[in-house]
Design a protein around this motif. Sequence first.
Motif, PDB file in Angstrom:
ATOM      1  N   LYS A   1       0.862  -1.181   0.000  1.00  0.00           N
ATOM      2  CA  LYS A   1       0.000   0.000   0.000  1.00  0.00           C
ATOM      3  C   LYS A   1       0.898   1.231   0.000  1.00  0.00           C
ATOM      4  CE  LYS A   1      -3.314   2.496   2.876  1.00  0.00           C
ATOM      5  NZ  LYS A   1      -4.066   2.490   4.134  1.00  0.00           N
TER       6      LYS A   1
ATOM      7  N   TYR B   1      -4.012  12.463  -1.091  1.00  0.00           N
ATOM      8  CA  TYR B   1      -4.369  11.652  -2.257  1.00  0.00           C
ATOM      9  C   TYR B   1      -4.771  10.244  -1.849  1.00  0.00           C
ATOM     10  CZ  TYR B   1      -2.124  15.569  -4.531  1.00  0.00           C
ATOM     11  OH  TYR B   1      -1.787  16.827  -4.913  1.00  0.00           O
ATOM     12  N   ARG B   2      -5.542   9.643  -2.756  1.00  0.00           N
ATOM     13  CA  ARG B   2      -6.026   8.293  -2.487  1.00  0.00           C
ATOM     14  C   ARG B   2      -4.848   7.325  -2.479  1.00  0.00           C
ATOM     15  NH1 ARG B   2     -10.851   6.889  -6.420  1.00  0.00           N
ATOM     16  NH2 ARG B   2      -9.166   6.216  -7.773  1.00  0.00           N
ATOM     17  N   PRO B   3      -4.798   6.428  -1.540  1.00  0.00           N
ATOM     18  CA  PRO B   3      -3.723   5.415  -1.582  1.00  0.00           C
ATOM     19  C   PRO B   3      -3.904   4.495  -2.792  1.00  0.00           C
ATOM     20  CG  PRO B   3      -4.992   5.287   0.471  1.00  0.00           C
ATOM     21  CD  PRO B   3      -5.736   6.187  -0.439  1.00  0.00           C
TER      22      PRO B   3
ATOM     23  N   GLN C   1      -1.394  12.874   3.137  1.00  0.00           N
ATOM     24  CA  GLN C   1      -2.724  12.253   3.102  1.00  0.00           C
ATOM     25  C   GLN C   1      -3.736  13.067   2.306  1.00  0.00           C
ATOM     26  OE1 GLN C   1      -3.935  10.405   6.814  1.00  0.00           O
ATOM     27  NE2 GLN C   1      -2.361   8.956   6.189  1.00  0.00           N
TER      28      GLN C   1
ATOM     29  N   GLU D   1       0.890   5.494   0.082  1.00  0.00           N
ATOM     30  CA  GLU D   1       0.114   6.728   0.232  1.00  0.00           C
ATOM     31  C   GLU D   1       1.047   7.891   0.538  1.00  0.00           C
ATOM     32  OE1 GLU D   1      -2.711   6.617   3.473  1.00  0.00           O
ATOM     33  OE2 GLU D   1      -1.434   5.269   4.609  1.00  0.00           O
ATOM     34  N   ASP D   2       0.608   9.101   0.121  1.00  0.00           N
ATOM     35  CA  ASP D   2       1.419  10.285   0.376  1.00  0.00           C
ATOM     36  C   ASP D   2       1.330  10.649   1.846  1.00  0.00           C
ATOM     37  OD1 ASP D   2      -1.334  10.984  -0.200  1.00  0.00           O
ATOM     38  OD2 ASP D   2      -0.697  13.058   0.067  1.00  0.00           O
TER      39      ASP D   2
END
Length: 150
Positions: free
Chosen positions: A16, A24-26, A22, A18-19
């Motif tokens: 997984k 953007y969508r993972p 948080q 993610e940025d």
Amino acid sequence: STQKARTGRLKKPFVKVEDMSQLYRPFYLQLTNMPFINYSIQKPSSPFDMDKPSSTQKQTQVKLRIQTDGDICGGIPVQVHLKEKKKKGYCECCLQKYEDLNAHLLSEQHRNFAQSNQYQVVDDIVSKLVFDFVEYERDMPKKKRIKYNV
Ligand SMILES: [Zn+2]
């Protein structure tokens, strides 16, 4: 109920990303088998290729079947047909997705672009190059015939 379906834990194994902010969508990668470095496969095969003899046999069988089908429709392999038919992509001139490359090249929008002056930037660079090939005149088949007759 929608929220319920959207919460939970990922099924293992997964990756997984993610940025940290948080915003953007993972995005996820979930496979039944994560990549395994296969040292026993012969070079130059990718170490991520699987060398199971059973799967190789299956692939060969599929290929043979396609070739047989190709013979049925006029000697042209079906694989070639499929490749030519389904050239999906994105046109950077029209800013448009297309399902079939050749159909898109014939569309009004694309033909308008192709005949526009939008390629001036290319022509400007080309005009700085030096043409140093031998340029023959176009072959005129009629002229040749006349020569042979005389
Ligand atoms: Zn286009």
